[in-house]
Design an enzyme around this catalytic site. Sequence first.
Site, PDB file in Angstrom:
ATOM      1  N   ARG A   1       0.874  -1.080   0.000  1.00 57.13           N
ATOM      2  CA  ARG A   1      -0.155   0.143  -0.402  1.00 57.13           C
ATOM      3  C   ARG A   1       0.798   1.179  -0.044  1.00 57.13           C
ATOM      4  O   ARG A   1       0.790   1.759  -0.630  1.00 57.13           O
ATOM      5  CB  ARG A   1      -0.688  -0.006   1.199  1.00 57.13           C
ATOM      6  N   ASP A   2       1.817   1.557   0.974  1.00 59.88           N
ATOM      7  CA  ASP A   2       2.443   3.317   1.411  1.00 59.88           C
ATOM      8  C   ASP A   2       3.414   2.876  -0.048  1.00 59.88           C
ATOM      9  O   ASP A   2       3.420   3.655   0.010  1.00 59.88           O
ATOM     10  CB  ASP A   2       2.729   2.525   2.246  1.00 59.88           C
TER      11      ASP A   2
ATOM     12  N   HIS B   1       5.123   4.114  13.006  1.00 67.87           N
ATOM     13  CA  HIS B   1       5.338   4.511  11.297  1.00 67.87           C
ATOM     14  C   HIS B   1       6.069   5.005  10.612  1.00 67.87           C
ATOM     15  O   HIS B   1       6.074   6.254  11.129  1.00 67.87           O
ATOM     16  CB  HIS B   1       3.783   4.531  10.973  1.00 67.87           C
TER      17      HIS B   1
ATOM     18  N   HIS C   1       9.168   6.386   7.918  1.00 67.69           N
ATOM     19  CA  HIS C   1       9.762   7.157   6.910  1.00 67.69           C
ATOM     20  C   HIS C   1      10.483   7.336   6.816  1.00 67.69           C
ATOM     21  O   HIS C   1      11.690   8.087   7.746  1.00 67.69           O
ATOM     22  CB  HIS C   1       9.195   8.480   5.662  1.00 67.69           C
TER      23      HIS C   1
ATOM     24  N   CYS D   1       6.182   9.752  -0.541  1.00 70.43           N
ATOM     25  CA  CYS D   1       5.221  10.504  -0.061  1.00 70.43           C
ATOM     26  C   CYS D   1       3.627  12.207  -0.677  1.00 70.43           C
ATOM     27  O   CYS D   1       5.516  12.435  -0.953  1.00 70.43           O
ATOM     28  CB  CYS D   1       5.228  11.626   2.000  1.00 70.43           C
TER      29      CYS D   1
ATOM     30  N   ASN E   1       9.447   3.739   3.086  1.00 68.57           N
ATOM     31  CA  ASN E   1       9.407   3.724   4.967  1.00 68.57           C
ATOM     32  C   ASN E   1      10.603   2.655   5.054  1.00 68.57           C
ATOM     33  O   ASN E   1      10.982   2.710   3.940  1.00 68.57           O
ATOM     34  CB  ASN E   1       8.128   2.876   4.568  1.00 68.57           C
TER      35      ASN E   1
HETATM   36 MG    MG Z   1       3.742   6.347   5.187  1.00 72.46          MG
END
Ligand code: MG
Length: 306
Positions: free
Chosen positions: A13-14, A206, A208, A239, A248
């Site tokens: 996803r990310d 979470h 990055h 992002c 990430n």
């Molecule tokens: Mg993120």
Amino acid sequence: MSRPVEIVEVGPRDGLQSEPGVLPTAAKIELIERLTDAGLRRLEVTSFVNPKKVPQMADAEAVLAGLRKRDGVRYIGLVLNQKGFERALAAGCNEVGMAVVASDTFNRRNQGVGTDESIAAWLAIAREAKAAGVRAQVTVSAAFGCPFEGEMPVARVLEVAQRVAEAEPFEIAFADTIGVGVPAQVSEIIGRAREVLPKTVQLRAHFHNTRNTGLANAYAAVDAGVSALDSSVGGIGGCPFAPAATGNIPTEDLVYMLSRSGFQTGIDLDKLVATTEWLQQTLGRSVPGMLVKAGNFPKPASACAA
Ligand code: MG
């Protein structure tokens, strides 16, 4: 230190949502299957958001439909509102994750409504998820800094966390969405959250790696008491609101750091690295992660050169 740390894989996803191209659905499914084979038990497999805004996630339903669902694996759908939640539920996600941004400006840019409205939506979603027997958790995004508002006061981050905690989620995450956080901040926010949130709420973080502080932040978060960390295979991602953002923290680099520090992740690092190598071939480029280049250590004795 020796205790389990749960890793939530967010690459599908990310990671993939920031890829310039769109990976075919079959390749996304293969990625998720390979990650599950490597031992990952919680995976954010897609997001149920506006396909016009995030075309990379337009096949959310097809990804869920194509997965061979395994017992004991959580297939998480990210949602930002009621409509997304309904889609995730219908698609068969057995966990949903909602994001609420600590910064009101960022929340409006990302989700089209203010933080208060997103909190209200979350409280309703959490109620409905409970009634439907689906696990729900929530992330406080931009908790370590905002591209529009700058520094996020810790008091504001905690206030948002306490308000989302009213839904009694099993877990609340704190996200460094744009990759500006440093370990001292992590220790403070996670430490303070542990004090003000109910003891029944597990904490997750979470990060990055935009400014190369991701793994240091992860270690600080574990030290401060999180039970789970997000990461993406190969460190893929970015992002849309943070120019030049890297992805990430890389899952395999994180597993390497944690396991050699005595934490248990339940992940087979060799299988995971093989998955990262497969992903590099599939994407046609190298990924930011470093373990895939440097290799595991110690290597099996037979692999050592004389
Ligand atoms: Mg993120």
